[in-house]
Design an enzyme around this catalytic site. Sequence first.
Site, PDB file in Angstrom:
ATOM      1  N   GLY A 158      85.159  55.464 -28.874  1.00 35.64           N
ATOM      2  CA  GLY A 158      84.345  54.488 -27.283  1.00 35.64           C
ATOM      3  C   GLY A 158      85.559  54.085 -26.667  1.00 35.64           C
ATOM      4  O   GLY A 158      85.393  53.422 -26.143  1.00 35.64           O
ATOM      5  N   ASP A 166      86.886  48.952 -28.227  1.00 38.41           N
ATOM      6  CA  ASP A 166      85.951  48.954 -26.800  1.00 38.41           C
ATOM      7  C   ASP A 166      84.949  47.756 -27.459  1.00 38.41           C
ATOM      8  O   ASP A 166      84.527  47.237 -26.461  1.00 38.41           O
ATOM      9  CB  ASP A 166      84.869  50.282 -27.317  1.00 38.41           C
ATOM     10  N   ASP A 171      82.531  43.728 -33.220  1.00 38.05           N
ATOM     11  CA  ASP A 171      81.248  43.375 -33.634  1.00 38.05           C
ATOM     12  C   ASP A 171      81.322  42.573 -34.789  1.00 38.05           C
ATOM     13  O   ASP A 171      81.613  41.663 -34.708  1.00 38.05           O
ATOM     14  CB  ASP A 171      80.177  44.930 -33.844  1.00 38.05           C
ATOM     15  N   LYS A 174      80.900  41.193 -29.917  1.00 37.19           N
ATOM     16  CA  LYS A 174      80.373  40.189 -29.784  1.00 37.19           C
ATOM     17  C   LYS A 174      80.262  39.014 -31.168  1.00 37.19           C
ATOM     18  O   LYS A 174      80.252  39.529 -31.793  1.00 37.19           O
ATOM     19  CB  LYS A 174      78.760  41.139 -30.660  1.00 37.19           C
TER      20      LYS A 174
HETATM   21  P1  5GP Z   1      82.563  45.983 -36.408  1.00 33.22           P
HETATM   22  O1  5GP Z   1      83.770  46.865 -37.313  1.00 33.22           O
HETATM   23  O2  5GP Z   1      83.592  45.294 -35.338  1.00 33.22           O
HETATM   24  O3  5GP Z   1      81.218  45.799 -36.595  1.00 33.22           O
HETATM   25  O4  5GP Z   1      83.052  47.528 -35.250  1.00 33.22           O
HETATM   26  C1  5GP Z   1      83.376  47.918 -34.750  1.00 33.22           C
HETATM   27  C2  5GP Z   1      82.811  49.263 -33.965  1.00 33.22           C
HETATM   28  O5  5GP Z   1      81.360  49.219 -34.131  1.00 33.22           O
HETATM   29  C3  5GP Z   1      82.760  49.513 -32.466  1.00 33.22           C
HETATM   30  O6  5GP Z   1      84.354  50.498 -32.237  1.00 33.22           O
HETATM   31  C4  5GP Z   1      82.101  50.687 -31.922  1.00 33.22           C
HETATM   32  O7  5GP Z   1      82.236  51.680 -32.238  1.00 33.22           O
HETATM   33  C5  5GP Z   1      80.666  50.093 -33.039  1.00 33.22           C
HETATM   34  N1  5GP Z   1      79.839  49.226 -31.989  1.00 33.22           N
HETATM   35  C6  5GP Z   1      80.252  48.322 -32.496  1.00 33.22           C
HETATM   36  N2  5GP Z   1      78.844  47.109 -32.017  1.00 33.22           N
HETATM   37  C7  5GP Z   1      78.120  48.099 -31.295  1.00 33.22           C
HETATM   38  C8  5GP Z   1      77.232  48.635 -29.983  1.00 33.22           C
HETATM   39  O8  5GP Z   1      76.760  47.416 -29.206  1.00 33.22           O
HETATM   40  N3  5GP Z   1      77.302  49.664 -29.909  1.00 33.22           N
HETATM   41  C9  5GP Z   1      78.078  51.034 -29.968  1.00 33.22           C
HETATM   42  N4  5GP Z   1      77.385  52.699 -29.229  1.00 33.22           N
HETATM   43  N5  5GP Z   1      79.289  50.766 -30.607  1.00 33.22           N
HETATM   44  C10 5GP Z   1      78.667  49.795 -31.590  1.00 33.22           C
END
Ligand code: 5GP
Length: 173
Positions: free
Chosen positions: A42, A98, A101, A129
């Site tokens: 990403g 990218d 979340d 987010k």
């Molecule tokens: P986290 O570990 O912070 O929950 O998520 C990080 C990863 O989740 C990001 O690098 C991405 O690959 C994926 N991700 C989180 N939210 C989104 C979203 O809204 N869209 C997409 N396509 N990927 C997301």
Amino acid sequence: MAEKVSILISEQEVADRIAAMAAQISEAYRDKDLHLICVLKGGTFFMTELSKHLSIPCSLDFMALSSYGDGTKSSGNVKIVKDLDESIEGKDVLVVEDIVDSGHTLNYLCRRLNERSPRSLKLCTLLDKPDRREVFVHVDYIGFQIPDAFVVGYGLDYQQKYRNLPFIGVVEL
Ligand code: 5GP
């Protein structure tokens, strides 16, 4: 099958914001050896555009982590799928991601990278987010804070599609 994708952040807005972030990072690292780490897949579009706008030299490396699979929810169970090619010991490292979340991916990555004794370790993300955060992570450079929606484009996928969109869009699932 093609899902409906609506524009959340336009191509021009993304380009302008990345150029501004690159100026800020160039200033902050002007006396340092900047080493960018792109989180695959990403982060590729963001890292490419960001690095093109830097006014200082930098080196690049890539890492792949897994936490998501093909779904839209974080498992919180992160692991390294592809490790870095080079040592980061003594380097000024900036991780380019990218989107943040739940925070699990960058929280895990920071802990693993700090064990390798970089001179400094900072984080940069195109999208954030904040409402979805489950674990703390300090992000030094943020492109856009966005609401809780599943976004695609500019490197972000839905079931491996839409990474090539030049804007940030919301998939209507
Ligand atoms: P986290 O570990 O912070 O929950 O998520 C990080 C990863 O989740 C990001 O690098 C991405 O690959 C994926 N991700 C989180 N939210 C989104 C979203 O809204 N869209 C997409 N396509 N990927 C997301």
